[in-house]
Motif scaffolding. Sequence first.
Motif, PDB file in Angstrom:
ATOM      1  N   GLU A 162      50.331   6.488  17.786  1.00 55.81           N
ATOM      2  CA  GLU A 162      50.227   7.173  18.480  1.00 55.81           C
ATOM      3  C   GLU A 162      51.365   6.790  19.980  1.00 55.81           C
ATOM      4  O   GLU A 162      50.629   6.523  20.724  1.00 55.81           O
ATOM      5  N   THR A 164      53.247   7.782  23.784  1.00 58.68           N
ATOM      6  CA  THR A 164      53.942   9.198  24.156  1.00 58.68           C
ATOM      7  C   THR A 164      55.106   8.368  25.921  1.00 58.68           C
ATOM      8  O   THR A 164      54.590   8.147  26.482  1.00 58.68           O
ATOM      9  N   GLN A 166      56.499  10.092  28.914  1.00 60.33           N
ATOM     10  CA  GLN A 166      55.841  10.867  30.194  1.00 60.33           C
ATOM     11  C   GLN A 166      56.801  10.695  30.926  1.00 60.33           C
ATOM     12  O   GLN A 166      57.076  10.123  32.149  1.00 60.33           O
ATOM     13  N   ASN A 184      61.519  10.825  27.868  1.00 61.08           N
ATOM     14  CA  ASN A 184      60.238  11.406  27.669  1.00 61.08           C
ATOM     15  C   ASN A 184      60.544  11.652  25.427  1.00 61.08           C
ATOM     16  O   ASN A 184      61.145  12.560  25.177  1.00 61.08           O
ATOM     17  N   LEU A 185      59.634  11.661  24.759  1.00 67.14           N
ATOM     18  CA  LEU A 185      59.526  11.233  23.033  1.00 67.14           C
ATOM     19  C   LEU A 185      57.922  11.049  23.134  1.00 67.14           C
ATOM     20  O   LEU A 185      57.791  10.198  23.850  1.00 67.14           O
ATOM     21  N   THR A 186      57.798  10.966  21.632  1.00 71.11           N
ATOM     22  CA  THR A 186      56.165  10.971  21.688  1.00 71.11           C
ATOM     23  C   THR A 186      56.747  10.609  19.854  1.00 71.11           C
ATOM     24  O   THR A 186      57.271  11.532  19.265  1.00 71.11           O
ATOM     25  N   HIS A 188      54.812   9.288  16.534  1.00 68.12           N
ATOM     26  CA  HIS A 188      53.629   9.537  16.009  1.00 68.12           C
ATOM     27  C   HIS A 188      53.451   8.585  15.257  1.00 68.12           C
ATOM     28  O   HIS A 188      53.600   7.941  14.802  1.00 68.12           O
ATOM     29  N   ILE A 221      53.486   5.763  29.490  1.00 68.10           N
ATOM     30  CA  ILE A 221      53.673   5.672  28.205  1.00 68.10           C
ATOM     31  C   ILE A 221      52.213   5.745  28.284  1.00 68.10           C
ATOM     32  O   ILE A 221      51.005   4.774  28.542  1.00 68.10           O
ATOM     33  N   ASP A 224      47.435   6.955  21.720  1.00 68.56           N
ATOM     34  CA  ASP A 224      46.655   7.502  21.759  1.00 68.56           C
ATOM     35  C   ASP A 224      45.753   7.741  23.105  1.00 68.56           C
ATOM     36  O   ASP A 224      44.789   8.368  22.920  1.00 68.56           O
ATOM     37  N   ASP A 227      46.649   6.084  29.015  1.00 72.04           N
ATOM     38  CA  ASP A 227      47.570   5.213  30.279  1.00 72.04           C
ATOM     39  C   ASP A 227      47.711   3.502  29.777  1.00 72.04           C
ATOM     40  O   ASP A 227      46.512   2.667  30.054  1.00 72.04           O
ATOM     41  N   THR A 350      52.507   2.739  13.552  1.00 73.71           N
ATOM     42  CA  THR A 350      53.927   2.553  14.156  1.00 73.71           C
ATOM     43  C   THR A 350      54.340   2.057  14.564  1.00 73.71           C
ATOM     44  O   THR A 350      54.747   0.292  14.680  1.00 73.71           O
TER      45      THR A 350
END
Length: 402
Positions: A162, A164, A166, A184-186, A188, A221, A224, A227, A350
Amino acid sequence: MFKKAIGVFKRLENYSRSPLFCHILTSLQGLSSIHVYGKTEDFISQFKRLTDTQNNYLLLFLSSTRWLALRLEIMTNLVTLAVALFVAFGISSSPYPFKAMAISLVLQMASNFQATSRIASETEAHFMAAERMLQYMKMCVSEAPFHMEGTSCPPGWPQQGEITFQDYHMKYRDNTPIVLNSINLTIHSGEVVGIVGRTGSGKSSLGVALFRLVEPMAGRILIDGVDICSIGLEDLRSKLSVIPQEPVLFSGTIRFNLDPFDCHTDQQIWDALERTFLINTISKFPKKLHTDVVENGGNFSVGQRQLLCIARALLRNSKIILIDEATASIDMETDTLIQRTIREAFQGCTVLVIAHRVTTVLNCDRILVMGNGKVVEFDRPEVLQNKPGSFFAALLATATAH
């Protein structure tokens, strides 16, 4: 006077040489384009101008060495004359053998002293190359350390895959504009995300950020929950795989290109080749996997090189795959097969697909539309297609019309 001047002249001559060599290399690489657009005379004029500039500084450098040589010669000749007068008029009471030796030594000094001085000065001038290297070393910003002491990624990381972003901001250099602004996005675990947008929208910059080729200005970034800036580059990049737009092959064998660290068996390599539809091509070679690959993979077509890069990514078995328009150099029939292979082979991974052709990402789980370094839209393809005023629908309509 001479040392100051020769240093400046040599430095200028070195600086003027780089644009000339750059122009020659550019002309050779783009020779067909130059002929097609009728720009031959322009490039020749540019070459002459750069050559003149470089030769001007070279002439100054050579003239300065001759300036020194002339004055050294005058000085040594005056010393020789003085010694000869002392010997001839018998001013010195030394024995004749000593006078003869003095004449012999002073005649040798005329050439040796000049040669020694010139070699020493020119050697110092040529060390301007080392000065330039030191300047580049100071100018270039080093990457983060490959291994960070006291920190290590969790065992088996990443298990989910995953990603992310931020409030992520990024620019390539201090004096350049921001290329990623407030991302800003995630994404999955196990999703296949297509990334589309106009040229310069920041699609490829997302991949640059993910591999930490450029450090962030702000934000972070998480993969899971970890950072990526808190771990070493080796730990991060070894867990990711990339299939580049320009296929990269190394001089060596096919097996070396697919498994450079000799971590997989021949059977695993053949399985990867079968899933990328290359097994028939490689089987026809007498040496099979040990067939030589020439420099830059010149003995394979661009499409075959791209398939080999996909097979390499399959063998790495990474949880996160970045695909930068892997099918750009492949015909439509093979393109369809590759799209199916990507879906099947990277099941559970992913996958980020940076698409330069919008139609190649219609089967993705979600579509990320970038614009001016920002997230414009991020949703399922069918939702974006039916959304009024959708930027993705406009891109798709334009691509379909063409």
